[in-house]
Write a protein that holds these residues in place. Sequence first.
Motif, PDB file in Angstrom:
ATOM      1  N   TRP A  95      -6.292   0.669  -7.553  1.00  0.00           N
ATOM      2  CA  TRP A  95      -6.595   1.859  -7.337  1.00  0.00           C
ATOM      3  C   TRP A  95      -6.914   2.223  -5.687  1.00  0.00           C
ATOM      4  O   TRP A  95      -6.287   3.139  -5.086  1.00  0.00           O
ATOM      5  CB  TRP A  95      -7.393   2.839  -7.910  1.00  0.00           C
ATOM      6  CG  TRP A  95      -9.044   2.323  -7.780  1.00  0.00           C
ATOM      7  CD1 TRP A  95      -9.818   1.901  -8.708  1.00  0.00           C
ATOM      8  CD2 TRP A  95      -9.976   2.742  -6.733  1.00  0.00           C
ATOM      9  NE1 TRP A  95     -11.228   2.028  -8.511  1.00  0.00           N
ATOM     10  CE2 TRP A  95     -11.058   2.216  -7.159  1.00  0.00           C
ATOM     11  CE3 TRP A  95      -9.730   3.507  -5.535  1.00  0.00           C
ATOM     12  CZ2 TRP A  95     -12.600   2.701  -6.178  1.00  0.00           C
ATOM     13  CZ3 TRP A  95     -10.989   3.685  -4.686  1.00  0.00           C
ATOM     14  CH2 TRP A  95     -12.195   3.162  -5.268  1.00  0.00           C
ATOM     15  N   GLY A  96      -7.181   1.178  -5.077  1.00  0.00           N
ATOM     16  CA  GLY A  96      -7.399   1.370  -3.776  1.00  0.00           C
ATOM     17  C   GLY A  96      -6.021   1.092  -2.759  1.00  0.00           C
ATOM     18  O   GLY A  96      -5.946   1.589  -1.786  1.00  0.00           O
ATOM     19  N   ARG A 103       0.697  -1.162   0.014  1.00  0.00           N
ATOM     20  CA  ARG A 103      -0.048   0.283   0.079  1.00  0.00           C
ATOM     21  C   ARG A 103       1.001   1.272  -0.010  1.00  0.00           C
ATOM     22  O   ARG A 103       1.894   1.221   0.571  1.00  0.00           O
ATOM     23  CB  ARG A 103      -0.898  -0.010   1.290  1.00  0.00           C
ATOM     24  CG  ARG A 103      -1.882  -0.893   1.285  1.00  0.00           C
ATOM     25  CD  ARG A 103      -2.653  -0.885   2.635  1.00  0.00           C
ATOM     26  NE  ARG A 103      -2.904  -2.111   3.390  1.00  0.00           N
ATOM     27  CZ  ARG A 103      -3.156  -2.245   4.487  1.00  0.00           C
ATOM     28  NH1 ARG A 103      -3.327  -1.425   5.402  1.00  0.00           N
ATOM     29  NH2 ARG A 103      -3.238  -3.602   5.007  1.00  0.00           N
ATOM     30  N   GLN A 107      -3.613   2.455  -3.712  1.00  0.00           N
ATOM     31  CA  GLN A 107      -2.696   3.718  -4.023  1.00  0.00           C
ATOM     32  C   GLN A 107      -3.393   4.875  -3.468  1.00  0.00           C
ATOM     33  O   GLN A 107      -2.968   6.009  -3.030  1.00  0.00           O
ATOM     34  CB  GLN A 107      -2.649   4.122  -5.719  1.00  0.00           C
ATOM     35  CG  GLN A 107      -1.808   3.198  -6.429  1.00  0.00           C
ATOM     36  CD  GLN A 107      -0.290   2.706  -5.808  1.00  0.00           C
ATOM     37  OE1 GLN A 107       0.381   3.634  -5.396  1.00  0.00           O
ATOM     38  NE2 GLN A 107      -0.055   1.487  -5.812  1.00  0.00           N
ATOM     39  N   LEU A 108      -4.690   4.722  -2.906  1.00  0.00           N
ATOM     40  CA  LEU A 108      -5.553   5.793  -2.420  1.00  0.00           C
ATOM     41  C   LEU A 108      -4.703   6.218  -0.864  1.00  0.00           C
ATOM     42  O   LEU A 108      -5.001   7.545  -0.855  1.00  0.00           O
ATOM     43  CB  LEU A 108      -6.886   5.398  -2.062  1.00  0.00           C
ATOM     44  CG  LEU A 108      -8.009   6.531  -1.749  1.00  0.00           C
ATOM     45  CD1 LEU A 108      -7.969   7.582  -2.719  1.00  0.00           C
ATOM     46  CD2 LEU A 108      -9.159   5.745  -1.525  1.00  0.00           C
ATOM     47  N   TYR A 160      -5.465   6.698 -11.142  1.00  0.00           N
ATOM     48  CA  TYR A 160      -7.238   6.552 -10.713  1.00  0.00           C
ATOM     49  C   TYR A 160      -7.398   6.748  -9.359  1.00  0.00           C
ATOM     50  O   TYR A 160      -8.485   7.379  -9.083  1.00  0.00           O
ATOM     51  CB  TYR A 160      -7.663   5.094 -11.411  1.00  0.00           C
ATOM     52  CG  TYR A 160      -7.474   4.834 -12.717  1.00  0.00           C
ATOM     53  CD1 TYR A 160      -7.415   5.865 -13.545  1.00  0.00           C
ATOM     54  CD2 TYR A 160      -7.810   3.692 -13.085  1.00  0.00           C
ATOM     55  CE1 TYR A 160      -7.278   5.718 -14.948  1.00  0.00           C
ATOM     56  CE2 TYR A 160      -7.881   3.581 -14.619  1.00  0.00           C
ATOM     57  CZ  TYR A 160      -7.699   4.438 -15.494  1.00  0.00           C
ATOM     58  OH  TYR A 160      -7.631   4.316 -16.940  1.00  0.00           O
ATOM     59  N   ALA A 161      -6.536   6.613  -8.335  1.00  0.00           N
ATOM     60  CA  ALA A 161      -6.779   6.974  -6.976  1.00  0.00           C
ATOM     61  C   ALA A 161      -6.884   8.556  -6.914  1.00  0.00           C
ATOM     62  O   ALA A 161      -7.539   9.000  -6.084  1.00  0.00           O
ATOM     63  CB  ALA A 161      -5.763   6.349  -6.104  1.00  0.00           C
ATOM     64  N   ASN A 211      -9.054  -1.385   2.889  1.00  0.00           N
ATOM     65  CA  ASN A 211      -9.409  -1.932   1.604  1.00  0.00           C
ATOM     66  C   ASN A 211      -9.698  -3.474   1.512  1.00  0.00           C
ATOM     67  O   ASN A 211      -8.962  -4.640   1.700  1.00  0.00           O
ATOM     68  CB  ASN A 211      -8.114  -2.025   0.550  1.00  0.00           C
ATOM     69  CG  ASN A 211      -8.466  -2.133  -0.772  1.00  0.00           C
ATOM     70  OD1 ASN A 211      -9.698  -2.590  -1.120  1.00  0.00           O
ATOM     71  ND2 ASN A 211      -7.570  -1.840  -1.788  1.00  0.00           N
ATOM     72  N   VAL A 259      -9.304  -2.761  -7.662  1.00  0.00           N
ATOM     73  CA  VAL A 259      -9.428  -1.912  -6.671  1.00  0.00           C
ATOM     74  C   VAL A 259      -8.775  -2.513  -5.352  1.00  0.00           C
ATOM     75  O   VAL A 259      -8.107  -1.672  -4.748  1.00  0.00           O
ATOM     76  CB  VAL A 259     -11.011  -1.840  -6.211  1.00  0.00           C
ATOM     77  CG1 VAL A 259     -11.018  -0.886  -4.948  1.00  0.00           C
ATOM     78  CG2 VAL A 259     -11.772  -1.512  -7.086  1.00  0.00           C
ATOM     79  N   ARG A 273      -9.794  10.533  -5.041  1.00  0.00           N
ATOM     80  CA  ARG A 273      -9.639  11.703  -4.293  1.00  0.00           C
ATOM     81  C   ARG A 273     -10.108  12.894  -4.634  1.00  0.00           C
ATOM     82  O   ARG A 273     -10.985  13.777  -4.017  1.00  0.00           O
ATOM     83  CB  ARG A 273      -8.083  12.006  -4.050  1.00  0.00           C
ATOM     84  CG  ARG A 273      -7.585  13.369  -3.451  1.00  0.00           C
ATOM     85  CD  ARG A 273      -6.345  13.614  -3.717  1.00  0.00           C
ATOM     86  NE  ARG A 273      -6.296  14.052  -5.169  1.00  0.00           N
ATOM     87  CZ  ARG A 273      -5.001  14.271  -5.783  1.00  0.00           C
ATOM     88  NH1 ARG A 273      -3.900  14.298  -5.067  1.00  0.00           N
ATOM     89  NH2 ARG A 273      -5.208  14.636  -6.897  1.00  0.00           N
ATOM     90  N   THR A 306      -2.407   4.916  -9.349  1.00  0.00           N
ATOM     91  CA  THR A 306      -1.981   6.012  -8.711  1.00  0.00           C
ATOM     92  C   THR A 306      -2.687   7.187  -9.417  1.00  0.00           C
ATOM     93  O   THR A 306      -3.315   8.037  -8.875  1.00  0.00           O
ATOM     94  CB  THR A 306      -0.513   6.365  -8.862  1.00  0.00           C
ATOM     95  OG1 THR A 306       0.159   5.306  -8.330  1.00  0.00           O
ATOM     96  CG2 THR A 306      -0.376   7.669  -8.030  1.00  0.00           C
TER      97      THR A 306
END
Length: 346
Positions: free
Chosen positions: A154-155, A72, A157-158, A324-325, A170, A143, A329, A322
Motif C-alpha cells: 500500500w505504501g 511507485r 500506491q500512496l 488500502y492506500a 517508503n 507496505v 489517505r 490502491t
Amino acid sequence: MRRFTAALAIPAALGAVLTAAPAQAHPGRPPGIENCTATVCHFDVPPGTYDVTVRLGGATASSTRITGETRRSLLPETAVAAGAHVSRSFTVDVRTPEGEPTGPDGTPGLDLALGGSAPALAGIRVTPARHARQIILIGDSTVCDQPADPYSGWGQQLPQYLRKGLSVANYADSGESTVTYLQNPRLWDTVQPRIRPGDLVLVQLAHNDKTTDEATYRANLETLVAGIRAQGGRPVLVTPVVRRWFNADGTLDNDTALLVNGLGVDHPAVIRSVAAAGHVPLIDLTAKTKALVESLGVEGSKPVYLSSEKRDNTHTSVHGATLYAGLVRDELLARHLVPEGTVRMG
C-alpha cells in the motif's frame, strides 16, 4: 518496470520549462522533453526530493498515468479531452536503494514511466523540492515498494494520492518484524537519522512477529516511537492489514486473519494500547481492511489479494494496495495529520 507503447504529444511552444538534466536542444521541443522516450523519462539527478510538473494532453483525447522508480504510483490516470492540456504536479523521493532498503540499488537518477490507456505528455519540469514535507513508512511486505508484478504494497500506491509538497519515503522491507527492523543496520539505523523535524513516520510491523512475545513486541514499538520523537518526527502507529482468511459465516474473526500470533499475542490490540498510552496517533488499518474485505465477501475480495494468481491471501495486488492506500489517505485526513490541500481525493 512495465513498458507502454505511446506517442508523446509535443506542442511547438510550451514556454520556459526547466530540466534537471542537461541535454542537447531539439528545435520545436520544449526543454525537459529531451529526457523522455515514448514511454520513459529519465533525469540524471542525485538522491533527494524533487517536484515534478507535467503537462498532459494533445491533439486527440488522452489518458495518462505516471509511475516512477520502483513501480511507485505517482499520478493517477488523468483523462484530457482532444485539443486540451492540463498540468499536474507531485513530489517524489529519489534514493539509493530506490525500492526496498535491503534490495538492489536500482537505476541512478529519477525514472518516470508513462502509462494509461492513451498517454500523452506535452511537457515536464523537474526541480529540487524546497519546502516539501515527508511521510516516512516503516513496515513489511504489505507496505513496501514491491519490485515486480503482481505484488504491490500500500505504501507503493500512496504517493498518487498526494500533491506537490508532500512526498512518501517508503522504507518498508519484505520479511521484517519489529525485532529484525530494529536489529538490521540497513533499516532502523539508516532510517532514523533521515527523519527531519515535522516528518510523519507511519509504522506498520506485525505480520512477521510470529514468534515475538507480547512484552518484546510492546517494547519494540515503544523504542520506535521514542526514536522517531528524538529526531523531531511525528510517529503514527498503524495496525496491520488483515489476511484474507474467512470463517464459515463470512467473517474474519479468527487468529490468522486478524494477526494473533502463535503465542496468543494480539498484535492490533497491542498497537492500540501502545498508541493510547503514548499519546500516538493511530490508524486502525486492521479494522478498516476487515470491514472492506468482509463487505466484498469471499469471492469479491479475491482481486484485492493474490488469491487467484498466487494462492496468497496476505499480499495485495495493485488493485488491493490502491484500495488500502486510499484508506490510509482517508485516515491521514480524518486525523488532521496532513493538510487537505496536499491530498488528491480522485
